[in-house]
Design a protein around this motif. Structure first.
Motif, PDB file in Angstrom:
ATOM      1  N   TYR A 161     -75.020  64.713 -15.712  1.00 32.89           N
ATOM      2  CA  TYR A 161     -76.947  64.848 -14.890  1.00 32.89           C
ATOM      3  C   TYR A 161     -76.690  65.980 -14.579  1.00 32.89           C
ATOM      4  O   TYR A 161     -75.738  66.544 -13.695  1.00 32.89           O
ATOM      5  N   VAL A 162     -77.392  66.327 -14.079  1.00 29.81           N
ATOM      6  CA  VAL A 162     -77.739  67.231 -13.249  1.00 29.81           C
ATOM      7  C   VAL A 162     -77.434  66.750 -12.041  1.00 29.81           C
ATOM      8  O   VAL A 162     -78.389  66.098 -11.818  1.00 29.81           O
ATOM      9  N   MET A 163     -76.828  66.593 -10.999  1.00 28.79           N
ATOM     10  CA  MET A 163     -77.272  66.227  -9.651  1.00 28.79           C
ATOM     11  C   MET A 163     -77.660  66.897  -8.766  1.00 28.79           C
ATOM     12  O   MET A 163     -78.364  67.910  -8.467  1.00 28.79           O
ATOM     13  N   GLY A 164     -78.482  66.611  -7.650  1.00 30.00           N
ATOM     14  CA  GLY A 164     -79.064  67.321  -6.911  1.00 30.00           C
ATOM     15  C   GLY A 164     -78.734  66.902  -5.286  1.00 30.00           C
ATOM     16  O   GLY A 164     -78.280  64.996  -5.221  1.00 30.00           O
ATOM     17  N   TRP A 165     -79.052  67.660  -3.899  1.00 31.49           N
ATOM     18  CA  TRP A 165     -79.165  67.075  -2.962  1.00 31.49           C
ATOM     19  C   TRP A 165     -80.660  66.667  -2.443  1.00 31.49           C
ATOM     20  O   TRP A 165     -81.358  68.141  -2.737  1.00 31.49           O
ATOM     21  N   ARG A 175     -89.549  63.106   0.654  1.00 36.30           N
ATOM     22  CA  ARG A 175     -87.746  63.337   0.266  1.00 36.30           C
ATOM     23  C   ARG A 175     -88.422  64.512  -0.362  1.00 36.30           C
ATOM     24  O   ARG A 175     -89.018  64.928  -1.567  1.00 36.30           O
ATOM     25  N   GLU A 176     -87.592  65.552  -0.391  1.00 38.43           N
ATOM     26  CA  GLU A 176     -88.035  66.757  -1.247  1.00 38.43           C
ATOM     27  C   GLU A 176     -86.158  67.123  -1.517  1.00 38.43           C
ATOM     28  O   GLU A 176     -85.554  67.313  -1.147  1.00 38.43           O
ATOM     29  N   LEU A 177     -86.122  67.500  -2.552  1.00 33.97           N
ATOM     30  CA  LEU A 177     -84.654  68.341  -3.880  1.00 33.97           C
ATOM     31  C   LEU A 177     -84.848  69.814  -3.177  1.00 33.97           C
ATOM     32  O   LEU A 177     -85.160  70.524  -3.495  1.00 33.97           O
ATOM     33  N   VAL A 178     -83.468  69.798  -2.407  1.00 32.55           N
ATOM     34  CA  VAL A 178     -83.691  71.082  -1.935  1.00 32.55           C
ATOM     35  C   VAL A 178     -81.920  71.718  -2.648  1.00 32.55           C
ATOM     36  O   VAL A 178     -82.327  72.936  -2.722  1.00 32.55           O
ATOM     37  N   ALA A 179     -81.858  71.390  -3.562  1.00 31.44           N
ATOM     38  CA  ALA A 179     -80.618  71.649  -4.146  1.00 31.44           C
ATOM     39  C   ALA A 179     -80.051  70.930  -5.496  1.00 31.44           C
ATOM     40  O   ALA A 179     -80.078  69.417  -5.615  1.00 31.44           O
ATOM     41  N   THR A 180     -79.837  71.396  -6.441  1.00 30.28           N
ATOM     42  CA  THR A 180     -79.042  71.546  -7.781  1.00 30.28           C
ATOM     43  C   THR A 180     -78.139  71.871  -7.796  1.00 30.28           C
ATOM     44  O   THR A 180     -77.658  72.696  -8.032  1.00 30.28           O
ATOM     45  N   ILE A 181     -77.075  70.842  -8.565  1.00 31.35           N
ATOM     46  CA  ILE A 181     -76.117  70.972  -9.702  1.00 31.35           C
ATOM     47  C   ILE A 181     -75.927  71.116 -11.228  1.00 31.35           C
ATOM     48  O   ILE A 181     -76.313  69.502 -11.088  1.00 31.35           O
ATOM     49  N   PHE A 226     -77.625  77.034   2.316  1.00 30.75           N
ATOM     50  CA  PHE A 226     -76.035  75.917   1.870  1.00 30.75           C
ATOM     51  C   PHE A 226     -75.997  76.560   0.239  1.00 30.75           C
ATOM     52  O   PHE A 226     -76.378  77.221  -0.617  1.00 30.75           O
ATOM     53  N   SER A 227     -74.568  75.460   0.165  1.00 30.95           N
ATOM     54  CA  SER A 227     -74.216  75.185  -1.116  1.00 30.95           C
ATOM     55  C   SER A 227     -73.394  74.234  -1.645  1.00 30.95           C
ATOM     56  O   SER A 227     -73.219  73.394  -1.114  1.00 30.95           O
ATOM     57  N   ILE A 228     -73.971  74.349  -2.953  1.00 30.42           N
ATOM     58  CA  ILE A 228     -73.927  73.060  -3.367  1.00 30.42           C
ATOM     59  C   ILE A 228     -72.370  73.297  -4.776  1.00 30.42           C
ATOM     60  O   ILE A 228     -72.482  73.835  -5.669  1.00 30.42           O
ATOM     61  N   SER A 229     -71.894  71.475  -4.603  1.00 32.99           N
ATOM     62  CA  SER A 229     -70.474  71.755  -6.054  1.00 32.99           C
ATOM     63  C   SER A 229     -70.445  70.311  -6.457  1.00 32.99           C
ATOM     64  O   SER A 229     -71.260  69.244  -5.406  1.00 32.99           O
ATOM     65  N   ARG A 230     -69.495  70.786  -7.738  1.00 28.42           N
ATOM     66  CA  ARG A 230     -69.504  68.885  -7.350  1.00 28.42           C
ATOM     67  C   ARG A 230     -68.013  68.822  -8.116  1.00 28.42           C
ATOM     68  O   ARG A 230     -67.193  70.401  -9.216  1.00 28.42           O
ATOM     69  N   ASN A 288     -82.762  64.530 -11.968  1.00 28.85           N
ATOM     70  CA  ASN A 288     -84.466  63.740 -13.286  1.00 28.85           C
ATOM     71  C   ASN A 288     -83.891  62.294 -13.043  1.00 28.85           C
ATOM     72  O   ASN A 288     -83.452  61.580 -13.094  1.00 28.85           O
ATOM     73  N   LEU A 289     -84.744  61.977 -11.839  1.00 35.72           N
ATOM     74  CA  LEU A 289     -84.543  60.728 -11.249  1.00 35.72           C
ATOM     75  C   LEU A 289     -85.718  59.873 -12.656  1.00 35.72           C
ATOM     76  O   LEU A 289     -86.437  59.847 -13.243  1.00 35.72           O
ATOM     77  N   THR A 290     -84.976  58.434 -12.987  1.00 38.13           N
ATOM     78  CA  THR A 290     -85.981  57.600 -13.934  1.00 38.13           C
ATOM     79  C   THR A 290     -86.191  56.292 -12.727  1.00 38.13           C
ATOM     80  O   THR A 290     -85.667  56.128 -11.699  1.00 38.13           O
ATOM     81  N   PRO A 291     -87.379  55.660 -13.077  1.00 37.60           N
ATOM     82  CA  PRO A 291     -86.965  54.407 -12.463  1.00 37.60           C
ATOM     83  C   PRO A 291     -86.451  53.331 -12.297  1.00 37.60           C
ATOM     84  O   PRO A 291     -86.456  52.613 -11.440  1.00 37.60           O
ATOM     85  N   GLU A 292     -85.189  53.651 -13.145  1.00 39.80           N
ATOM     86  CA  GLU A 292     -83.794  52.298 -12.667  1.00 39.80           C
ATOM     87  C   GLU A 292     -82.364  53.216 -11.178  1.00 39.80           C
ATOM     88  O   GLU A 292     -82.028  52.624 -10.973  1.00 39.80           O
ATOM     89  N   SER A 293     -83.588  54.456 -11.247  1.00 36.18           N
ATOM     90  CA  SER A 293     -82.685  55.140 -10.004  1.00 36.18           C
ATOM     91  C   SER A 293     -82.208  54.864  -8.848  1.00 36.18           C
ATOM     92  O   SER A 293     -83.915  53.917  -8.345  1.00 36.18           O
ATOM     93  N   SER A 294     -81.173  54.173  -8.723  1.00 40.36           N
ATOM     94  CA  SER A 294     -80.800  53.880  -7.314  1.00 40.36           C
ATOM     95  C   SER A 294     -80.527  54.782  -5.976  1.00 40.36           C
ATOM     96  O   SER A 294     -80.203  55.412  -6.543  1.00 40.36           O
ATOM     97  N   TRP A 295     -81.009  54.264  -4.752  1.00 40.50           N
ATOM     98  CA  TRP A 295     -80.368  55.509  -3.963  1.00 40.50           C
ATOM     99  C   TRP A 295     -79.262  55.147  -2.722  1.00 40.50           C
ATOM    100  O   TRP A 295     -79.138  53.387  -2.432  1.00 40.50           O
ATOM    101  N   GLY A 296     -78.774  56.087  -2.347  1.00 40.28           N
ATOM    102  CA  GLY A 296     -77.608  54.948  -1.784  1.00 40.28           C
ATOM    103  C   GLY A 296     -77.787  55.156  -0.162  1.00 40.28           C
ATOM    104  O   GLY A 296     -79.110  55.357   0.228  1.00 40.28           O
ATOM    105  N   GLN A 297     -77.328  55.538   1.146  1.00 38.69           N
ATOM    106  CA  GLN A 297     -78.369  54.883   2.505  1.00 38.69           C
ATOM    107  C   GLN A 297     -78.279  56.957   3.560  1.00 38.69           C
ATOM    108  O   GLN A 297     -78.785  56.774   4.243  1.00 38.69           O
TER     109      GLN A 297
END
Length: 118
Positions: free
Chosen positions: A32-36, A45-51, A67-71, A101-110
């Motif tokens: 997946y493309v991941m994001g913060w 909530r806003e998407l600030v960085a993707t990788i 900011f710098s995102i890595s994985r 790219n969120l889906t209806p099934e996407s769950s969130w951490g704390q």
């Protein structure tokens, strides 16, 4: 089973730095493309960085150059990091990691709380 855990937040003075970590458990996160994301009090909530899986990155204008995102992709757990420098009071928010790219099934951490204040 999908599970996301963010860590690394805290209280920092303006101009300081923090490194956020995200452990995304699930064999598909590596594809997946991941994001913060961040959510400030009273704001959406806003998407600030993707990788991308291939390490191409993109940033919202307000954090570019700071900011710098890595994985680090894994078979079971994919780690996603956000190195934040030159922090400003307006960066104060709860920070979350998830698919870009969120889906209806996407769950969130704390999430992890970042407070920038003198």
């Amino acid at each position: 089973q999908v599970h996301i855990v963010e860590s690394g937040g805290g209280l920092v003075q303006p101009g300081g730095s923090l490194r956020l970590s995200c452990a995304a458990s699930g064999s598909l996160f590596r594809f997946y493309v991941m994001g913060w994301y961040r959510q400030a009090p009273g704001k959406q909530r806003e998407l600030v960085a993707t990788i991308t899986p291939g390490d191409s990155t993109d940033y919202v204008e307000s954090v570019k150059g700071r900011f710098s995102i890595s994985r680090n992709n894994g078979d079971i757990t994919t780690m996603v990091y956000l190195q934040m420098t030159g922090l400003k009071p307006e960066d104060t928010a709860d920070y979350f990691c998830n698919r870009a790219n969120l889906t209806p099934e996407s769950s969130w951490g704390q999430g992890t709380q970042v407070t920038v204040s003198s």
